[in-house]
Design an enzyme around this catalytic site. Structure first.
Site, PDB file in Angstrom:
ATOM      1  N   ARG A  60       0.548  -1.152  -0.053  1.00  0.00           N
ATOM      2  CA  ARG A  60      -0.574   0.430   0.319  1.00  0.00           C
ATOM      3  C   ARG A  60       0.914   1.304  -0.031  1.00  0.00           C
ATOM      4  O   ARG A  60       0.160   1.891  -0.827  1.00  0.00           O
ATOM      5  CB  ARG A  60      -0.851   0.268   1.386  1.00  0.00           C
ATOM      6  CG  ARG A  60      -1.821   1.623   1.130  1.00  0.00           C
ATOM      7  CD  ARG A  60      -3.053   1.343   2.192  1.00  0.00           C
ATOM      8  NE  ARG A  60      -3.717   2.413   1.397  1.00  0.00           N
ATOM      9  CZ  ARG A  60      -3.681   2.755   3.171  1.00  0.00           C
ATOM     10  NH1 ARG A  60      -3.285   2.744   4.354  1.00  0.00           N
ATOM     11  NH2 ARG A  60      -4.478   4.233   3.118  1.00  0.00           N
ATOM     12  N   HIS A  64       0.813   4.277  -2.670  1.00  0.00           N
ATOM     13  CA  HIS A  64       1.129   5.795  -2.388  1.00  0.00           C
ATOM     14  C   HIS A  64       1.993   6.891  -2.931  1.00  0.00           C
ATOM     15  O   HIS A  64       1.889   7.500  -3.334  1.00  0.00           O
ATOM     16  CB  HIS A  64       0.533   5.765  -0.645  1.00  0.00           C
ATOM     17  CG  HIS A  64      -0.647   5.889  -0.767  1.00  0.00           C
ATOM     18  ND1 HIS A  64      -1.536   5.776   0.888  1.00  0.00           N
ATOM     19  CD2 HIS A  64      -1.534   4.332  -1.218  1.00  0.00           C
ATOM     20  CE1 HIS A  64      -2.397   5.260   0.437  1.00  0.00           C
ATOM     21  NE2 HIS A  64      -3.237   4.584  -0.183  1.00  0.00           N
ATOM     22  N   ASP A  65       3.284   5.997  -2.828  1.00  0.00           N
ATOM     23  CA  ASP A  65       4.448   6.099  -3.511  1.00  0.00           C
ATOM     24  C   ASP A  65       4.158   6.629  -5.255  1.00  0.00           C
ATOM     25  O   ASP A  65       4.561   7.698  -5.596  1.00  0.00           O
ATOM     26  CB  ASP A  65       5.784   6.057  -3.441  1.00  0.00           C
ATOM     27  CG  ASP A  65       7.396   6.334  -3.182  1.00  0.00           C
ATOM     28  OD1 ASP A  65       6.898   7.297  -3.488  1.00  0.00           O
ATOM     29  OD2 ASP A  65       7.664   5.476  -4.241  1.00  0.00           O
ATOM     30  N   ASP A  72       9.426   7.427  -6.315  1.00  0.00           N
ATOM     31  CA  ASP A  72      10.451   8.658  -5.890  1.00  0.00           C
ATOM     32  C   ASP A  72      10.211   8.693  -4.797  1.00  0.00           C
ATOM     33  O   ASP A  72      11.371   9.092  -4.305  1.00  0.00           O
ATOM     34  CB  ASP A  72      10.475   9.528  -6.432  1.00  0.00           C
ATOM     35  CG  ASP A  72       9.545  10.826  -5.497  1.00  0.00           C
ATOM     36  OD1 ASP A  72       8.345  10.523  -5.324  1.00  0.00           O
ATOM     37  OD2 ASP A  72       9.453  12.457  -5.342  1.00  0.00           O
ATOM     38  N   SER A  74       8.531   9.551  -2.144  1.00  0.00           N
ATOM     39  CA  SER A  74       7.476  10.707  -1.748  1.00  0.00           C
ATOM     40  C   SER A  74       7.328  10.649  -0.661  1.00  0.00           C
ATOM     41  O   SER A  74       7.312  10.917   0.244  1.00  0.00           O
ATOM     42  CB  SER A  74       7.325  11.920  -2.901  1.00  0.00           C
ATOM     43  OG  SER A  74       6.486  10.967  -3.193  1.00  0.00           O
ATOM     44  N   ASN A  92      -3.489   9.369   4.441  1.00  0.00           N
ATOM     45  CA  ASN A  92      -2.607   7.645   4.751  1.00  0.00           C
ATOM     46  C   ASN A  92      -3.277   7.504   5.750  1.00  0.00           C
ATOM     47  O   ASN A  92      -2.190   5.950   5.196  1.00  0.00           O
ATOM     48  CB  ASN A  92      -1.290   9.282   5.960  1.00  0.00           C
ATOM     49  CG  ASN A  92      -1.730   9.072   7.482  1.00  0.00           C
ATOM     50  OD1 ASN A  92      -2.586   8.505   7.433  1.00  0.00           O
ATOM     51  ND2 ASN A  92      -1.016   9.589   8.028  1.00  0.00           N
ATOM     52  N   HIS A 191      -6.314  -5.816  -2.032  1.00  0.00           N
ATOM     53  CA  HIS A 191      -7.395  -5.897  -1.365  1.00  0.00           C
ATOM     54  C   HIS A 191      -7.495  -7.343  -0.699  1.00  0.00           C
ATOM     55  O   HIS A 191      -8.426  -7.322   0.174  1.00  0.00           O
ATOM     56  CB  HIS A 191      -8.734  -4.624  -1.031  1.00  0.00           C
ATOM     57  CG  HIS A 191      -8.301  -3.293  -1.763  1.00  0.00           C
ATOM     58  ND1 HIS A 191      -9.035  -2.739  -1.986  1.00  0.00           N
ATOM     59  CD2 HIS A 191      -6.846  -2.468  -1.785  1.00  0.00           C
ATOM     60  CE1 HIS A 191      -8.259  -1.275  -1.757  1.00  0.00           C
ATOM     61  NE2 HIS A 191      -7.182  -1.352  -1.835  1.00  0.00           N
ATOM     62  N   ASP A 243     -10.473  -8.524   2.790  1.00  0.00           N
ATOM     63  CA  ASP A 243     -10.957 -10.210   2.382  1.00  0.00           C
ATOM     64  C   ASP A 243     -11.379 -11.166   3.636  1.00  0.00           C
ATOM     65  O   ASP A 243     -10.168 -11.910   4.396  1.00  0.00           O
ATOM     66  CB  ASP A 243     -10.033 -10.483   1.334  1.00  0.00           C
ATOM     67  CG  ASP A 243      -9.924 -12.098   1.153  1.00  0.00           C
ATOM     68  OD1 ASP A 243     -11.294 -12.571   1.138  1.00  0.00           O
ATOM     69  OD2 ASP A 243      -9.383 -12.341  -0.023  1.00  0.00           O
ATOM     70  N   SER A 246      -9.470 -14.184   5.629  1.00  0.00           N
ATOM     71  CA  SER A 246      -8.774 -14.484   4.190  1.00  0.00           C
ATOM     72  C   SER A 246      -7.257 -13.764   3.983  1.00  0.00           C
ATOM     73  O   SER A 246      -6.579 -12.826   3.199  1.00  0.00           O
ATOM     74  CB  SER A 246      -9.026 -15.240   3.150  1.00  0.00           C
ATOM     75  OG  SER A 246      -7.326 -14.900   1.844  1.00  0.00           O
ATOM     76  N   ASP A 251      -3.783 -14.197  -2.007  1.00  0.00           N
ATOM     77  CA  ASP A 251      -4.612 -14.657  -3.332  1.00  0.00           C
ATOM     78  C   ASP A 251      -5.405 -14.607  -4.295  1.00  0.00           C
ATOM     79  O   ASP A 251      -5.607 -12.505  -4.437  1.00  0.00           O
ATOM     80  CB  ASP A 251      -4.826 -16.119  -2.612  1.00  0.00           C
ATOM     81  CG  ASP A 251      -6.171 -15.068  -1.488  1.00  0.00           C
ATOM     82  OD1 ASP A 251      -6.827 -14.409  -1.392  1.00  0.00           O
ATOM     83  OD2 ASP A 251      -6.472 -16.262  -0.448  1.00  0.00           O
TER      84      ASP A 251
END
Ligand code: HEM
Ligand SMILES: *[C@@H]1O[C@H](CO)[C@@H](O)[C@H](O)[C@H]1NC(C)=O
Ligand SMILES: *[C@@H]1O[C@H](CO)[C@@H](O)[C@H](O)[C@H]1NC(C)=O
Ligand SMILES: *[C@@H]1O[C@H](CO)[C@@H](O)[C@H](O)[C@H]1NC(C)=O
Length: 327
Positions: A60, A64-65, A72, A74, A92, A191, A243, A246, A251
């Site tokens: 994640r 986001h980066d 980069d 950031s 965030n 997800h 999920d 799981s 998967d």
């Protein structure tokens, strides 16, 4: 002779074009830091033993980066003086794993100082954390990114998708990053890992159209279960598996959940609202190996968004702060 020159120019132009297209490479640190992949893998192995959610956190973080200012690093920068960094922005939303990146960076600096970028470390770390239970690399990571010098909380909005986004706006946003509908559906499969705080979906449970109603596209029985877990309003300390049952295994089970109308966010459910996208969901639900292949392919694209290469940016010495003495 004339033809020869023409041919050489053709070759030169061709090779320049190819070089530009393939800015990142599989062997970037071959001479400057051949141990880099081994170091990352070993440190990640230690950390995943204590923290099985590390894969979710790091992939994640990489997402986001890459979606804000390109890949980069950031997202790793801390706030300086009065300018809030990306990691301080409201969405965030419980990013974690910064300490692990620091650990890896410190170990690499001891062996090959000032050579390996934080952006490359993040890409390798996310891959290895998810790969750890499989005892093999689930995708290959191209290297050669350099680190940016800017991180602004104000740039989150418009670059990161909202969990309330509909299909059209998701497609639009991904398209702006060079990713297509297939990438959107495939990468949303991440997800299958991790948790969410109630705030990202509670409107679907209590007040979908501001009339005290629930989102009709969410399975009503599941909505009832979610209302038990997430009172209105819910403490940000409460989290729900995306999920269920799981959420620690990488998967294709996310697509099962989705087709049962138990996708947690509006943005998950949105993947069923388009015929083509729906078809991709069904295909990925049927085959785990197809999902793995597709995920590797889309990750390669995501991990190359807006990368800094060559002399652009810098090799940060500490992933949380830009190098001193350069403006
Ligand atoms: C398609 C648009 C997407 C939206 C709207 C979205 C939104 C969200 C939200 C709201 C959360 C919960 C945050 C919280 O706890 O408050 C979340 C969690 C997560 N997202 Fe996404 N996401 C998207 C795509 C992606 C992609 C492309 C990836 C990675 C390739 C990803 C990986 C994850 C992971 C692994 C978590 C769980 C994190 C954890 O448990 O620590 N997401 N996402
Ligand atoms: C996320 O933002 C909140 C609120 O601005 C802040 O308190 C928190 O420290 C941030 N999280 C990280 C990991 O920086
Ligand atoms: C999707 O969301 C955008 C932005 O909120 C909105 O302008 C648009 O009308 C929505 N599209 C559909 C089909 O609901
Ligand atoms: C539902 O939303 C409306 C409009 O935003 C608001 O006035 C109302 O208080 C909300 N109700 C609940 C139960 O949250």
């Amino acid at each position: 002779m004339k033809m020869r020159a023409g041919y050489s120019i053709f070759l030169l132009v061709l090779s320049l074009t190819v070089c530009n297209a393939g800015k990142l490479s599989n062997t970037f640190y071959k001479n400057t830091c051949p141990q880099v992949e081994k170091i990352v893998r070993e440190i990640i192995q230690i950390h995943t033993r204590n923290n099985p959610s590390l894969g979710a956190q790091l992939i994640r973080m990489q997402f986001h980066d890459c979606f804000v200012r390109g890949c980069d690093a950031s997202v790793l920068l801390d706030t300086v003086s009065n300018s809030k960094a990306e990691k301080e922005a409201i969405p965030n939303q419980s990013l974690g794993g910064f300490d692990v990146i620091d650990d890896i960076k410190a170990a690499i600096e001891r062996v090959c100082p000032k050579v390996v970028s934080c952006a490359d470390i993040l890409a390798l770390a996310a891959r290895d954390a998810i790969s750890s239970p499989f005892k093999k690399s689930m995708w290959s990571v191209q290297l050669g990114r350099r680190d940016g010098r800017v991180s602004l909380a104000t740039e989150i909005s418009g670059n990161l998708p909202s969990p309330f986004a509909n299909f059209t706006s998701l497609v639009q946003l991904f398209k702006g990053k060079g990713l297509n509908v297939n990438d959107l559906v495939v990468l949303s499969g991440a997800h299958t890992l991790g948790d969410s705080r109630c705030g990202a979906f509670s409107r679907r449970l209590y007040n979908f159209t501001s009339k005290g109603d629930a989102d009709p596209s969410l399975d009503p029985t599941y909505a009832k279960i979610l209302r038990k877990k997430c009172p209105n309003p819910a403490s940000p300390a409460i989290t729900v598996e995306m999920d269920p049952g799981s959420s620690l295994s990488f998967d294709n089970h996310y697509y099962d959940i989705l087709l049962q109308r138990k996708g947690l966010f509006v943005s998950d459910a949105a993947l069923l609202t388009d015929k083509n996208s729906n078809k991709i969901v069904t295909r990925l639900q049927r085959s785990r190996s197809l999902f793995f292949t597709a995920f590797a392919k889309s990750m390669k694209k995501m991990a190359a968004i807006g990368v800094l290469t060559g002399n652009a940016g810098e090799i940060r010495q500490n992933c949380r702060v830009v190098n001193p003495g350069k403006n």
